[in-house]
Every structure is written in C-alpha cells, then in structure tokens.
Design an enzyme around this catalytic site. Structure first.
Site, PDB file in Angstrom:
ATOM      1  N   SER A 121       0.834  -1.206   0.000  1.00  0.00           N
ATOM      2  CA  SER A 121       0.000   0.000   0.000  1.00  0.00           C
ATOM      3  C   SER A 121       0.867   1.253   0.000  1.00  0.00           C
ATOM      4  CB  SER A 121      -0.963  -0.046   1.194  1.00  0.00           C
ATOM      5  OG  SER A 121      -1.922   0.978   1.113  1.00  0.00           O
TER       6      SER A 121
ATOM      7  N   ASP B  27      -9.010  -4.767  -6.146  1.00  0.00           N
ATOM      8  CA  ASP B  27      -8.460  -3.836  -5.169  1.00  0.00           C
ATOM      9  C   ASP B  27      -8.629  -2.394  -5.641  1.00  0.00           C
ATOM     10  OD1 ASP B  27      -6.998  -2.447  -3.313  1.00  0.00           O
ATOM     11  OD2 ASP B  27      -5.165  -3.607  -3.562  1.00  0.00           O
TER      12      ASP B  27
END
Length: 676
Positions: free
Chosen positions: A447, A499
């Site tokens: 991330s 995602d």
C-alpha cells in the site's frame, strides 16, 4: 439532485432521501400509538389513582399527537418516494410537509414534559404497569427528539447557503455559468469548500502537531477534496445510488467479456520465463511487507496465539538488546516482526518506528534465505500516514538517464526521500553490505509502503543496479509514464482482484465521477428502489438489473451542457469533465497529470465465478497485466477486502503451494498464455 432547501438554507440531503428514515420513524410511531391505545382502552373507567384526570388527558393528547405525526410521516414517505433523482418535480411539496412535521415537535415536546411531571408528582398509588408505560413513552419521546437533533447536525451543510447564481429562463440543457457573475460565484463556492474541508481536517487531526508541514498538508488535501465535487450538485445518497448502479453495469460488461482476453506475457520478459519465479519471490517478500505493520496485523492474523506470544515481549525491559529499535518504548512491534519473518535479532540492521507526516516506519534486515539485504516499508497504519496518502498532487522527481516528464505522488515521494536519506546518509546500507557484501538489495512494501518502496527503488537504482523491488497493492496514482516504464526493469507490482487502491488516482476519480453522473442522470427509477435493489445485489448477488432510462431520446448535445439547480447534477463545466454521453478514458482528459502503477504488474484474480459460498475453497490465477488495465475504478464488495495485506499474503501462499496443480492446460501445451 441538489440538497433540499429548508429554513432558508440548503441541506446535505435531497427531497428523495426521506423514504427510509421516514418509514423507520413511522414504524416506531405506529407501534407506539397501538401501545398507547391499548393502555388507554384498558384503563378507561379505571383511573382511580391520585392523578387520574391528568393521566386521562395526557393519554388522549398523546394519541392525538401521535396520530398527527403518523399522518405527516405517511405523507412525507409517499411524496419522497415519487420521481427520480433528476426529476424532483413530483416532490415539490416536501418542504411544506417537513415544516408541518417540524411544527408537530412542539406538542410532542410539551407532552413529554407533562408526562415527566405526572410521573414525578402525581403517579403515587397508580398501577405500576401504567406508570412504567408512561415512563417508557416519555423516554421514547426524548430519545426520538435527541435522534432528530443528531440527524439535523449530521445533514447540516456548512456550504448550504441557498443563494445561487441568478435564475435564468433558458430551457433545459442550455443554461450555463459562463458569465462573470457565475464565474465569481463558483470561485467563491470553491474557496469556501476548501476552507470548510481544511477546518474539518484540523478538527479530525486535532491530536497532531499543528506545525507548518501539517498545515501545508491540510491545505493541499482540502483543495483536492473540496474541489472534487465542486462542479456537481450531488448529495451522499446520490453517490451511493450511482455506485450501486455502476457496480451492476460493470458486472454486466464483465459477464459479456471474452474470458480469454488476458495479457499473454510480462511486458519486458520472454513469454513464460519468469511468472512462476516471480510468484515465489513475491510470496517470500510479502511476509516481510506484512511484518512491517507490527503487532496490529500480527494479532489480527493470529487472534488466539498472537497476544500470548507477544505479551511477554511487550512488557519485558530489554533496552540493551533493542538498541537498533527507534520510535517505541515497548518491544511489541519488533517482537511481532521477529515472529512474522522468522529472523533472529542479529539479522536486523536497523528498525525504525518513527512516524510523522511524510516520515514512515521501515526496517532493514539480512534475508539469508534469498541472500538479500531487505528494506521493508510499512503501509498506512496511522493518521499521519493517511495525510501522506492524501497528499496526492504531483512532485517533480528528476532521475538521471530517464527521458520524458518525471514526476510522482508528492506524499510518497517525500516519504521515499526521507528513507533514502536515512539509508544513505546514515550509513545503514553501508553497514548492511559490510556484513554481507555479496548480497543483493531488495525493497518491498504494501500500500503506502509499496508506493514508497517503488520510489525508493528508483532513487537507489543508479547506486545499486541489481536491486529488485516487490510492490504489493501500490496506489495507482504514483508515477509518470516515463518513470513507470523505467521501473519495469526492476519493480514488480502485485495486485489482488478488484483492489481499489491500485486503481485510485485523480484522473480515475474524475472518470468515476463522470460515470456516476451519467448513470444517475439516465436512470428513471426512484432512489429508494435503486438503493434497495443495490443492497440486495451486494448481499445476495443475482443477475445485474437492467435499469431503463428516461433520457434515451434526449439530444446528446443537450446532455453535454452544464446545467444548474434542480434541473441537473452539473453546475459547472469542469475541464476534466467532457460529457455525460462520452466514454473517453481518464487518460484523455487533461485536467490532471496522468499517473501510473510502477513496474511490471502481476494481477491475481479468483479462478471461478465471482460469487461463491463463504465456505468454498478459493483458487487463484495470476496473469501479467499492464497499467492500462487499471485506468478505471471497479465497484465491488471486495474492493477494500482485496487490499488488505493478509488477503494478498493468503492469495500468494495459495498460488505457490498449489502451483503444480493450477497451471492452465493451455500453458502446459505450449500455448502463449502465461497464467498460473
């Protein structure tokens, strides 16, 4: 549609948002009225306690007040359910009905006070059940009044000044705001929105230092957020309805897509040469990227054994042993890293848990299994990290030997520069390679950590030509095209399913806004039906619904015009917004600089139907993809779950453990598909 105008200002709800709250209150009021009627009927002629006259009058008055409230709520729910999002005409009587309902709060408040007075003064000698019923009625009244007050605060819009640009007489689809007065109005509205969002961020981050760097971050984030919907007239429920419609629309397109349309090979590698090897390396590095999150993720992944394993280390004082650890007084984070990675204390060169805006935790360790000096960068785990994430404007990042425009995500670029200075200027990498000079450099993260790791790899590439970077679920708005192409030689990005984060960039958000406006403006069903059917679809699946449109026959040129007020969702012709009828990709709009995912992209998806039983075993497939496949945000219940580090780690474990049995037959037969 625009927020409803009540009491001289515009609110954060529309006139079709009162169906669900109105129905809920109606349900409660009907039950209340039935209970009161039963109590009144039972005690008729039996009021023999001290305050019987007062009690009789109280119950009669309460029945009348509740009946009036029930009638007003029926009218509000009925009228609010009419029309569509862009057709508020049938709901023009909503303001009058809301005023009527507001007036009825006065006798309700009075009756709540009278009930409290009777209970405290005149209830002696009365039936305990009767007294309890009156107390319940009084408490219910105050609870509903309190909930109403909280609801008013929740839907209050600080930007709700109803003064709009001057009314015009042009027909639908012709009105615009190109005049100087309209431009000034929109500029003032945008400035006010930025100030409001900056105040909200200061309040939300009140526990953080209010220094210059934080104030600058608040200002840049406020400009980004405040300006995003400044050219539209939407409320939150409109966006929710649009997302529900868009999800079903995307699912219909996915069902009709050719299942064999996959990217055949890595953009910079021979076909079939490196997919399995990269999966093995990625699965190994993901353990280190996940370990960087410290004890929160470790306990979440091991809810039974995790706390027991860490409890002794967290409370133990080991200052001499933990001299390499910075940023924390206890050993919880470091102990969880030891347990997650399987490394020994002596394998760590540097561990930093220091966390400020643009300064994120990382650690450097010797990975003897892969013969690598490994740098793992932590992802988002604090409010400061969120501010770093949201600092999404572009910052120049000139790299020697790279031609073309070089720029990147500002927040992650500064975070990478911070870690770069620590590694190089503080001699951390020199110390590591003095211990293991034959090892290669590997950088990883998830991330926020993935984006920072990719930029750090770019900064270190010239000094360490053999370095490799494994970036898990990196943000989509990270690198310019030139830097993205440059990073393909040494960066591998791993993306799981649908995602959201790898698809998240300002151009993609503008594209999402355009699609929401188009699909909402074209749907001719009332909002409450869209939301109900959307919730059912999200929870139980089924076939995507075909929503008919009311604008199919409208001229396309009319749809492309900026409209104003309750006749449209567009109040300003944004430079990033082309047309409701246009399906241009966000890369074709010039409002924001395009940003891309780093390196080669390894896309992991579930093999099989998109809907499955909660107890069924999941099988995955991995394909090489490219950055253009992530130029659109996909709406899905798993758009956030697929981003979680434990989900990515589980998918990689599944692929590598089942690899001999999950190779596609076409791949084994020499087919050009490179899929695991």
């Amino acid at each position: 549609m625009p927020g409803v105008v009540l009491f001289g200002r515009r609110w954060g709800i529309a006139s079709d948002d009162l169906v669900f709250p109105g129905f809920f209150e109606l349900f409660v009021r009907v039950l209340w009225w039935i209970g009161t009627m039963i109590l009144f009927t039972y005690h008729t002629g039996r009021f023999d306690c001290n305050g019987r006259g007062f009690l009789h009058s109280y119950l009669v008055g309460l029945l009348v007040v509740l009946a009036l409230i029930i009638l007003s709520l029926c009218a509000i729910v009925h009228v609010s359910a009419k029309g569509t999002i862009t057709n508020p005409g049938p709901r023009r009587s909503i303001p009058a009905l809301v005023y009527l309902r507001a007036v009825l709060y006065i006798p309700e408040l009075v009756w709540a006070c009278l009930g409290a007075v009777w209970v405290s003064d005149d209830s002696k000698g009365c039936d305990p059940a009767t007294v309890g019923a009156v107390i319940a009625a009084v408490v219910a009244s105050w609870i509903l009044l309190l909930c109403t007050g909280l609801g008013v605060v929740f839907v209050f819009d600080p930007l709700g000044n109803p003064q709009r640009a001057p009314a015009a007489t042009e027909p639908l689809g012709v009105r615009n705001l190109q005049s100087n007065e309209g431009t000034q109005f929109l500029s003032t509205a945008r400035s006010l929105a930025v100030k409001v969002w900056e105040s909200r961020l200061r309040l939300l981050c009140c526990c953080l230092p209010q220094d210059e760097s934080h104030r600058a971050a608040f200002s840049s984030i406020a400009q980004l957020v405040g300006g995003f919907f400044s050219d539209t007239d939407l409320v939150a429920s409109d966006i929710a309805a649009g997302l529900a419609l868009l999800h079903q629309e995307q699912d219909k397109m996915e069902l009709s897509r050719d299942p064999d349309a996959v990217v055949d090979h890595s953009p910079s590698s021979p076909i079939g040469e490196d997919l399995e090897a990269e999966l093995e390396k990625a699965a190994h590095c993901m353990h280190f990227a996940a370990a960087a999150y410290g004890w929160p993720l470790y306990v979440y992944s091991n809810p039974l054994s995790g706390p027991c394993k860490l409890s002794g280390d967290c409370c133990r004082s080991r200052a001499a042993e933990y001299d390499i650890v910075g940023g924390e007084h206890l050993g919880c984070h470091f102990s969880s890293i030891l347990h997650s990675t399987g490394l020994q204390y002596r394998d760590f060169i540097h561990v930093s848990f220091h966390n400020q805006i643009y300064e994120i935790p990382f650690y450097v360790a010797l990975d003897h299994k892969r013969e690598a000096v490994l740098v793992a960068v932590r992802g988002t785990l604090s409010l400061r990290d969120v501010l770093t994430d949201l600092s999404a404007e572009c910052e120049n990042l000139p790299i020697e030997g790279v031609s073309g425009a070089c720029y990147a995500h500002k927040g992650m670029c500064q975070a990478a520069s911070y870690i770069y200075k620590k590694l190089v200027n503080d001699g951390i990498l020199n110390q590591a390679f003095s211990i293991a000079p034959e090892y290669k450099l590997v950088i990883t993260g998830h991330s926020l950590g993935a984006g920072t790791a990719s930029l750090l790899a770019i900064l270190l590439r010239n000094s360490f030509p053999s370095l490799q970077c494994y970036s898990f679920s990196p943000p989509g708005g990270l690198l310019s095209k030139a830097l993205a192409d440059y990073s393909k030689d040494f960066v591998v990005s791993v993306v799981l399913g649908k995602d959201l984060v790898p698809r998240l960039s300002i151009p993609n958000m503008e594209d999402l806004k355009r699609k929401l406006l188009k699909i909402v403006s074209n749907c001719n069903r009332p909002k409450y039906r869209i939301l109900l059917q959307g919730c059912w679809y999200e929870l139980f699946g089924g076939d995507p619904d075909d929503f008919p449109t009311e604008m199919d026959n409208r001229r396309e040129e009319e749809l492309s015009q900026p409209l104003l007020g309750e006749e449209s969702l567009i109040i300003r012709h944004s430079s990033s917004y082309q047309s409701l009828a246009s399906d241009d990709s966000p890369a074709r709009t010039a409002a924001h600089l395009p940003l891309f995912l780093p390196g080669r992209i390894l896309h992991i998806t579930e093999d099989g139907p998109s809907r499955r039983s909660c107890f069924s075993q999941v099988r995955y497939r991995a394909d090489w993809s490219n950055e253009m496949a992530f130029r659109s945000i996909l709406i899905s219940p798993r758009m956030l779950a697929d981003h979680m580090p434990d989900a990515v780690l589980q998918a990689l474990k599944s692929l590598t453990s089942e690899r001999p049995f999950s190779l596609c037959p076409s791949s084994l037969n020499g087919n050009q598909h490179n899929t695991v």
